[in-house]
Design an enzyme around this catalytic site. Sequence first.
Site, PDB file in Angstrom:
ATOM      1  N   LYS A  45       0.850  -1.207   0.000  1.00  0.00           N
ATOM      2  CA  LYS A  45       0.000   0.000   0.000  1.00  0.00           C
ATOM      3  C   LYS A  45       0.879   1.249   0.000  1.00  0.00           C
ATOM      4  O   LYS A  45       1.892   1.291   0.690  1.00  0.00           O
ATOM      5  CB  LYS A  45      -0.916  -0.021   1.235  1.00  0.00           C
ATOM      6  N   LEU A  73      -4.453   7.390  -0.232  1.00  0.00           N
ATOM      7  CA  LEU A  73      -3.231   6.967   0.468  1.00  0.00           C
ATOM      8  C   LEU A  73      -3.377   6.847   1.982  1.00  0.00           C
ATOM      9  O   LEU A  73      -2.540   7.344   2.741  1.00  0.00           O
ATOM     10  CB  LEU A  73      -2.065   7.914   0.130  1.00  0.00           C
ATOM     11  N   ASN A  99       6.023   1.067  -2.227  1.00  0.00           N
ATOM     12  CA  ASN A  99       5.398   2.118  -3.032  1.00  0.00           C
ATOM     13  C   ASN A  99       5.369   3.390  -2.193  1.00  0.00           C
ATOM     14  O   ASN A  99       4.790   3.406  -1.106  1.00  0.00           O
ATOM     15  CB  ASN A  99       3.984   1.649  -3.407  1.00  0.00           C
ATOM     16  N   ASN A 125       5.499   6.451  -6.549  1.00  0.00           N
ATOM     17  CA  ASN A 125       4.158   6.796  -7.034  1.00  0.00           C
ATOM     18  C   ASN A 125       4.063   8.300  -7.224  1.00  0.00           C
ATOM     19  O   ASN A 125       3.866   9.047  -6.263  1.00  0.00           O
ATOM     20  CB  ASN A 125       3.105   6.288  -6.044  1.00  0.00           C
ATOM     21  N   CYS A 128      -0.749   9.424  -8.189  1.00  0.00           N
ATOM     22  CA  CYS A 128      -2.029   9.233  -7.501  1.00  0.00           C
ATOM     23  C   CYS A 128      -2.973  10.391  -7.846  1.00  0.00           C
ATOM     24  O   CYS A 128      -2.640  11.557  -7.626  1.00  0.00           O
ATOM     25  CB  CYS A 128      -1.824   9.166  -5.983  1.00  0.00           C
ATOM     26  N   ILE A 189      -0.288   1.263 -15.666  1.00  0.00           N
ATOM     27  CA  ILE A 189      -0.722   2.615 -15.411  1.00  0.00           C
ATOM     28  C   ILE A 189      -1.349   2.722 -14.012  1.00  0.00           C
ATOM     29  O   ILE A 189      -1.878   1.745 -13.489  1.00  0.00           O
ATOM     30  CB  ILE A 189      -1.775   3.079 -16.469  1.00  0.00           C
TER      31      ILE A 189
HETATM   32  C1  LIG Z   1      -8.459   1.037  -4.015  1.00  0.00           C
HETATM   33  C2  LIG Z   1      -7.204   1.339  -4.775  1.00  0.00           C
HETATM   34  C3  LIG Z   1      -6.115   1.895  -4.098  1.00  0.00           C
HETATM   35  C4  LIG Z   1      -4.934   2.180  -4.783  1.00  0.00           C
HETATM   36  N1  LIG Z   1      -3.857   2.684  -4.095  1.00  0.00           N
HETATM   37  C5  LIG Z   1      -2.679   2.897  -4.749  1.00  0.00           C
HETATM   38  C6  LIG Z   1      -1.524   3.320  -4.032  1.00  0.00           C
HETATM   39  O1  LIG Z   1      -1.531   3.466  -2.796  1.00  0.00           O
HETATM   40  N2  LIG Z   1      -0.380   3.538  -4.733  1.00  0.00           N
HETATM   41  C7  LIG Z   1      -0.310   3.351  -6.097  1.00  0.00           C
HETATM   42  O2  LIG Z   1       0.749   3.546  -6.696  1.00  0.00           O
HETATM   43  N3  LIG Z   1      -1.387   2.906  -6.793  1.00  0.00           N
HETATM   44  C8  LIG Z   1      -2.548   2.697  -6.149  1.00  0.00           C
HETATM   45  N4  LIG Z   1      -3.646   2.217  -6.847  1.00  0.00           N
HETATM   46  C9  LIG Z   1      -3.521   1.985  -8.313  1.00  0.00           C
HETATM   47  C10 LIG Z   1      -3.201   0.515  -8.592  1.00  0.00           C
HETATM   48  O3  LIG Z   1      -1.961   0.131  -8.025  1.00  0.00           O
HETATM   49  C11 LIG Z   1      -3.164   0.234 -10.119  1.00  0.00           C
HETATM   50  O4  LIG Z   1      -2.188   1.036 -10.723  1.00  0.00           O
HETATM   51  C12 LIG Z   1      -4.507   0.492 -10.792  1.00  0.00           C
HETATM   52  O5  LIG Z   1      -5.579   0.131  -9.949  1.00  0.00           O
HETATM   53  C13 LIG Z   1      -4.653  -0.233 -12.127  1.00  0.00           C
HETATM   54  O6  LIG Z   1      -4.629  -1.640 -11.969  1.00  0.00           O
HETATM   55  P1  LIG Z   1      -5.961  -2.560 -11.840  1.00  0.00           P
HETATM   56  O7  LIG Z   1      -6.902  -2.116 -12.916  1.00  0.00           O
HETATM   57  O8  LIG Z   1      -5.474  -3.969 -11.999  1.00  0.00           O
HETATM   58  O9  LIG Z   1      -6.516  -2.303 -10.483  1.00  0.00           O
HETATM   59  C14 LIG Z   1      -4.850   1.928  -6.185  1.00  0.00           C
HETATM   60  C15 LIG Z   1      -5.937   1.357  -6.851  1.00  0.00           C
HETATM   61  C16 LIG Z   1      -7.106   1.052  -6.174  1.00  0.00           C
HETATM   62  C17 LIG Z   1      -8.241   0.429  -6.913  1.00  0.00           C
END
Ligand SMILES: Cc1cc2nc3c(=O)[nH]c(=O)nc-3n(C[C@H](O)[C@H](O)[C@H](O)COP(=O)(O)O)c2cc1C
Length: 302
Positions: A45, A73, A99, A125, A128, A189
Amino acid sequence: MTDLFVSVAGVKMKNPLIAVSGCFGFGREYDEYFDISLLGGISVKGLTLKPREGNPPPRAAEAFGGCLNSVGLQNPGVEAFLRDELPFLVKKDVAVIANISGGSPEEYGEMAGLIGDSVDMLEVNISCPNLNKDGVNFSNDPRSAAGVTEAVKKTAKVPVCVKLSPNVTDIASVALACKDAGADALSLINTLLGMRIDIETRRPALRMNTGGLSGPAIFPVAMRCVWQVATATGLPVIGMGGVSDGLDAAEMMMAGASAVGIGTALFQDPYAPERILRELTDWCEGHMVDRVSDLTGSVEAY
Ligand SMILES: Cc1cc2nc3c(=O)[nH]c(=O)nc-3n(C[C@H](O)[C@H](O)[C@H](O)COP(=O)(O)O)c2cc1C
């Protein structure tokens, strides 16, 4: 038997599947469903220097083919991560990716220094979309993306992977700026900035008004970004965005990904990594692929 081993900027993984940041916590809950050591890597996370409560609710909403989130976050801060969460993860046979997010290049650099070599890779990251009202972040501009990359490279003790946003006109130019600033790898992405409205109340579905779209709906966008960035930079790419099954994973590797992230698919099926690994392996074996890494960038584009 297909050899599933991959290496991303020198970080060795027994297979190319990575649980993406924000969808897997610190691994403890999912370890009750399956042994998380079956993954190649885990991106934890998103961490910040100080603990964060995240954004006010509601901060998740359904969308066709995916979901919107504006979690913002929520995390215990980097020191609590190192003290309370990392010891559990390092006992697992899996590459651990920290991350990190910061408010300035200096803050990112400070976090990289604190983490040192206690993890296998840093994922920076800069993308966000949920930290302010307009979704703007360091990844929206090549110069600010390079500034953060440079600051992290100064203090980092492990390979640095910079995580990019699709919410730009020219993702390749941002990727090239990160490469010039010393990035060892790129991941992409992050989520696409989106919005829903409850038409009865005429209020946005999310308290932040907008949020990040993830899940199968974004897969073609992720494919295009991975292909453009891998082709433009030649850097190792961790591809993610809407991967739902083993065939998606193979497709994303063909676009140029050295490893593939699984995120939103976990919300629908907590066993998704087991299934996706089995499907990818079966596909490779059915197609006489000796090494899964041979898929990377193997698309013959027109
Ligand atoms: C609930 C949620 C929380 C996320 N938190 C982070 C994060 O803390 N840091 C980050 O780099 N990406 C975060 N992401 C983005 C994901 O790591 C990922 O890049 C994005 O969801 C696309 O992949 P997916 O379609 O397989 O979920 C988050 C995505 C979701 C859905």
